[in-house]
Design an enzyme around this catalytic site. Structure first.
Site, PDB file in Angstrom:
ATOM      1  N   LEU A   5       0.961  -1.178   0.032  1.00 18.66           N
ATOM      2  CA  LEU A   5       0.072   0.117   0.011  1.00 18.66           C
ATOM      3  C   LEU A   5       0.818   1.277  -0.093  1.00 18.66           C
ATOM      4  O   LEU A   5       0.340   2.400  -0.268  1.00 18.66           O
ATOM      5  CB  LEU A   5      -0.989  -0.113   1.450  1.00 18.66           C
ATOM      6  CG  LEU A   5      -2.127  -0.974   1.073  1.00 18.66           C
ATOM      7  CD1 LEU A   5      -2.581  -1.434   2.608  1.00 18.66           C
ATOM      8  CD2 LEU A   5      -3.166  -0.567   0.128  1.00 18.66           C
ATOM      9  N   SER A  49      -5.888   5.289  16.189  1.00 19.25           N
ATOM     10  CA  SER A  49      -5.525   4.412  17.393  1.00 19.25           C
ATOM     11  C   SER A  49      -5.612   5.539  18.967  1.00 19.25           C
ATOM     12  O   SER A  49      -5.390   6.665  18.394  1.00 19.25           O
ATOM     13  CB  SER A  49      -3.848   4.245  17.364  1.00 19.25           C
ATOM     14  OG  SER A  49      -3.301   3.931  18.633  1.00 19.25           O
ATOM     15  N   LYS A  50      -5.415   5.091  19.795  1.00 15.78           N
ATOM     16  CA  LYS A  50      -5.491   5.886  21.097  1.00 15.78           C
ATOM     17  C   LYS A  50      -4.104   6.733  21.179  1.00 15.78           C
ATOM     18  O   LYS A  50      -4.070   7.763  21.883  1.00 15.78           O
ATOM     19  CB  LYS A  50      -5.647   5.182  22.502  1.00 15.78           C
ATOM     20  CG  LYS A  50      -4.770   4.096  22.414  1.00 15.78           C
ATOM     21  CD  LYS A  50      -3.847   4.266  23.774  1.00 15.78           C
ATOM     22  CE  LYS A  50      -3.176   3.090  24.091  1.00 15.78           C
ATOM     23  NZ  LYS A  50      -1.610   3.401  24.204  1.00 15.78           N
ATOM     24  N   TYR A  85       4.359   7.022  14.297  1.00 14.85           N
ATOM     25  CA  TYR A  85       3.219   6.404  13.955  1.00 14.85           C
ATOM     26  C   TYR A  85       1.975   7.519  14.739  1.00 14.85           C
ATOM     27  O   TYR A  85       0.776   7.541  14.282  1.00 14.85           O
ATOM     28  CB  TYR A  85       3.133   5.315  14.981  1.00 14.85           C
ATOM     29  CG  TYR A  85       1.769   4.397  15.234  1.00 14.85           C
ATOM     30  CD1 TYR A  85       1.693   3.628  14.214  1.00 14.85           C
ATOM     31  CD2 TYR A  85       1.220   4.164  16.409  1.00 14.85           C
ATOM     32  CE1 TYR A  85       0.257   2.848  14.529  1.00 14.85           C
ATOM     33  CE2 TYR A  85       0.196   3.640  16.719  1.00 14.85           C
ATOM     34  CZ  TYR A  85      -0.172   2.754  15.824  1.00 14.85           C
ATOM     35  OH  TYR A  85      -1.350   1.993  15.892  1.00 14.85           O
ATOM     36  N   ALA A  97      -7.450   0.830  21.435  1.00 13.71           N
ATOM     37  CA  ALA A  97      -6.341   0.969  22.302  1.00 13.71           C
ATOM     38  C   ALA A  97      -5.578  -0.313  22.488  1.00 13.71           C
ATOM     39  O   ALA A  97      -4.389  -0.533  22.108  1.00 13.71           O
ATOM     40  CB  ALA A  97      -6.982   1.280  23.777  1.00 13.71           C
ATOM     41  N   THR A 122      -3.644  -9.058  18.564  1.00 13.48           N
ATOM     42  CA  THR A 122      -3.652  -9.178  16.989  1.00 13.48           C
ATOM     43  C   THR A 122      -2.279  -9.657  16.837  1.00 13.48           C
ATOM     44  O   THR A 122      -1.338  -9.653  17.668  1.00 13.48           O
ATOM     45  CB  THR A 122      -3.623  -8.177  16.231  1.00 13.48           C
ATOM     46  OG1 THR A 122      -2.446  -7.061  16.567  1.00 13.48           O
ATOM     47  CG2 THR A 122      -5.028  -7.274  16.381  1.00 13.48           C
TER      48      THR A 122
HETATM   49  P1  NAP Z   1      -1.856  -6.491  11.919  1.00 10.06           P
HETATM   50  O1  NAP Z   1      -2.257  -7.783  12.677  1.00 10.06           O
HETATM   51  O2  NAP Z   1      -0.374  -6.476  11.473  1.00 10.06           O
HETATM   52  O3  NAP Z   1      -2.502  -6.752  10.596  1.00 10.06           O
HETATM   53  C1  NAP Z   1      -2.282  -5.557   9.842  1.00 10.06           C
HETATM   54  C2  NAP Z   1      -2.435  -6.163   8.242  1.00 10.06           C
HETATM   55  O4  NAP Z   1      -1.943  -5.049   7.462  1.00 10.06           O
HETATM   56  C3  NAP Z   1      -1.178  -7.234   8.135  1.00 10.06           C
HETATM   57  O5  NAP Z   1      -1.706  -8.283   7.137  1.00 10.06           O
HETATM   58  C4  NAP Z   1       0.049  -6.490   7.367  1.00 10.06           C
HETATM   59  O6  NAP Z   1       0.600  -7.148   6.522  1.00 10.06           O
HETATM   60  C5  NAP Z   1      -0.744  -5.521   6.399  1.00 10.06           C
HETATM   61  N1  NAP Z   1      -0.212  -4.484   6.156  1.00 10.06           N
HETATM   62  C6  NAP Z   1       0.306  -3.545   6.867  1.00 10.06           C
HETATM   63  N2  NAP Z   1       1.167  -2.591   6.336  1.00 10.06           N
HETATM   64  C7  NAP Z   1       0.808  -2.745   4.858  1.00 10.06           C
HETATM   65  C8  NAP Z   1       1.230  -2.379   3.490  1.00 10.06           C
HETATM   66  N3  NAP Z   1       1.965  -1.097   3.483  1.00 10.06           N
HETATM   67  N4  NAP Z   1       0.961  -2.856   2.355  1.00 10.06           N
HETATM   68  C9  NAP Z   1       0.127  -3.907   2.448  1.00 10.06           C
HETATM   69  N5  NAP Z   1      -0.297  -4.685   3.665  1.00 10.06           N
HETATM   70  C10 NAP Z   1       0.145  -3.927   4.785  1.00 10.06           C
HETATM   71  O7  NAP Z   1      -2.316  -5.262  12.566  1.00 10.06           O
HETATM   72  P2  NAP Z   1      -3.476  -4.860  13.441  1.00 10.06           P
HETATM   73  O8  NAP Z   1      -3.123  -4.856  15.191  1.00 10.06           O
HETATM   74  O9  NAP Z   1      -4.542  -5.545  13.181  1.00 10.06           O
HETATM   75  O10 NAP Z   1      -3.630  -3.412  13.367  1.00 10.06           O
HETATM   76  C11 NAP Z   1      -4.549  -2.833  12.288  1.00 10.06           C
HETATM   77  C12 NAP Z   1      -4.788  -1.373  12.620  1.00 10.06           C
HETATM   78  O11 NAP Z   1      -5.250  -1.062  13.945  1.00 10.06           O
HETATM   79  C13 NAP Z   1      -3.533  -0.560  12.457  1.00 10.06           C
HETATM   80  O12 NAP Z   1      -3.871   0.719  11.746  1.00 10.06           O
HETATM   81  C14 NAP Z   1      -3.134  -0.138  13.736  1.00 10.06           C
HETATM   82  O13 NAP Z   1      -2.494   0.942  14.043  1.00 10.06           O
HETATM   83  C15 NAP Z   1      -4.438  -0.079  14.546  1.00 10.06           C
HETATM   84  N6  NAP Z   1      -4.457  -0.270  15.789  1.00 10.06           N
HETATM   85  C16 NAP Z   1      -4.308  -1.547  16.321  1.00 10.06           C
HETATM   86  C17 NAP Z   1      -3.994  -1.656  17.948  1.00 10.06           C
HETATM   87  C18 NAP Z   1      -3.808  -2.950  18.476  1.00 10.06           C
HETATM   88  O14 NAP Z   1      -3.857  -2.971  19.729  1.00 10.06           O
HETATM   89  N7  NAP Z   1      -3.712  -4.104  17.786  1.00 10.06           N
HETATM   90  C19 NAP Z   1      -4.387  -0.542  18.603  1.00 10.06           C
HETATM   91  C20 NAP Z   1      -4.429   0.673  18.063  1.00 10.06           C
HETATM   92  C21 NAP Z   1      -4.576   0.654  16.743  1.00 10.06           C
HETATM   93  P3  NAP Z   1       2.076  -7.992   7.232  1.00 10.06           P
HETATM   94  O15 NAP Z   1       1.645  -9.016   8.235  1.00 10.06           O
HETATM   95  O16 NAP Z   1       2.793  -8.385   6.113  1.00 10.06           O
HETATM   96  O17 NAP Z   1       2.598  -7.041   8.231  1.00 10.06           O
END
Ligand code: NAP
Length: 260
Positions: free
Chosen positions: A65, A141-142, A154, A185, A189
């Site tokens: 992306l 995100s928080k 970030y 928050a 994952t």
């Molecule tokens: P995750 O488990 O890593 O899932 C994200 C997915 O997006 C992965 O498949 C990743 O691929 C893919 N991805 C990331 N960058 C990409 C790129 N440049 N091009 C194509 N694919 C890409 O992450 P998540 O924890 O679900 O987070 C999802 C969202 O929630 C994010 O925006 C994060 O900032 C937000 N968030 C999460 C939390 C939390 O506690 N988990 C808290 C606050 C906010 P790869 O596996 O190859 O990296």
């Protein structure tokens, strides 16, 4: 409540892992047609198979992306294949720990990982969102409002996503395109697991410490709880909701710090 999402074509970035995966599964179960844009090949193939085996439709485009050309192709191919776009969930991102001590190149790279594609996809999808009176959900995100320390890139990206949510909500009023943000928050994952395991000597103890600070039920938010809120914001059940920041976080950001 019927979300009336049947046959709605909805793009989910990072839609085969973590929060994105839960969103993809949830909207597919509601009859929508998820289109995943991600680089995670194996997870995506597995998820597509599962959804298709259950009789629902799902599509995916694999790529990075960060490449503007990939964002453009995703939109063009989705429209070629499915004829419409009803929603975009900007979700892919990573808390990459680029702090003030890192050089400016690393800061710019962090914005590229976390911010620019949120704009790029909406930019290319705009004509189709206007046609469908679509909905946009930005997963922020928080950290955007609390800070975290050592993660300037970030934090800046997540804050900018909130600003864009308000800016786009205003810009797109004439087209009845609604734009909202969700602020998770602590959600377990693959990304979160990797961070815990690679950062702390005793990840289990750290996880317990984090949970102990979450007011509601001393547990992490599930990806499914984020997905349910996202599906609602994509649906016409939220037809008069725009420009909002929705904290799905068990009270993490707002409730009394003295809570034990
Ligand atoms: P995750 O488990 O890593 O899932 C994200 C997915 O997006 C992965 O498949 C990743 O691929 C893919 N991805 C990331 N960058 C990409 C790129 N440049 N091009 C194509 N694919 C890409 O992450 P998540 O924890 O679900 O987070 C999802 C969202 O929630 C994010 O925006 C994060 O900032 C937000 N968030 C999460 C939390 C939390 O506690 N988990 C808290 C606050 C906010 P790869 O596996 O190859 O990296």
């Amino acid at each position: 409540m019927n979300l009336n999402l049947s046959d709605h074509v909805i793009l989910v970035t990072g839609g085969s892992k973590g929060i994105g995966e839960a969103i993809t599964r949830t909207i597919a179960a509601e009859g929508a047609v998820p289109v995943i844009a991600t680089r995670s090949k194996t997870a995506t193939e597995q998820l597509l198979k599962e959804i298709r085996d259950s009789g629902q439709k799902a599509y995916a485009y694999l790529g990075d992306l960060e490449e503007v050309s990939f964002c453009k192709t995703v939109i063009e191919n989705t429209v070629k294949e499915l004829g419409r776009i009803d929603g975009i969930v900007n979700n892919a991102g990573v808390n990459d720990g680029v702090g003030l001590e890192n050089d400016p190149t690393a800061f710019r790279k962090s914005l590229s990982r976390n911010l620019y594609h949120y704009f790029d996809l909406v930019h290319y999808a705009l004509p189709y969102l206007k046609e469908s009176k679509g909905a946009i959900v930005n997963i922020s995100s928080k950290v955007a409002v609390t800070g975290q320390g050592q993660t300037s890139g970030y934090a800046a990206a997540k804050g900018a996503q909130l600003a864009l949510t308000r800016e786009w909500a205003v810009s797109l009023l004439p087209f009845s395109i609604r734009v909202n943000a969700i602020l998770p928050a602590e959600v377990m994952t693959p990304l979160y697991r990797k961070w815990l395991d690679s950062t702390f000597d005793n990840p289990e103890a750290k996880e317990e410490e984090i949970k102990s600070r979450i007011p509601l039920e001393k547990r992490m938010t599930t990806a499914q709880e984020i997905a349910a809120a996202t599906a609602f914001l994509l649906s016409d059940q939220s037809s008069h909701t725009t420009g909002q920041y929705w904290y799905i976080d068990g009270g993490y950001v707002h409730l009394d710090r003295s809570l034990k």
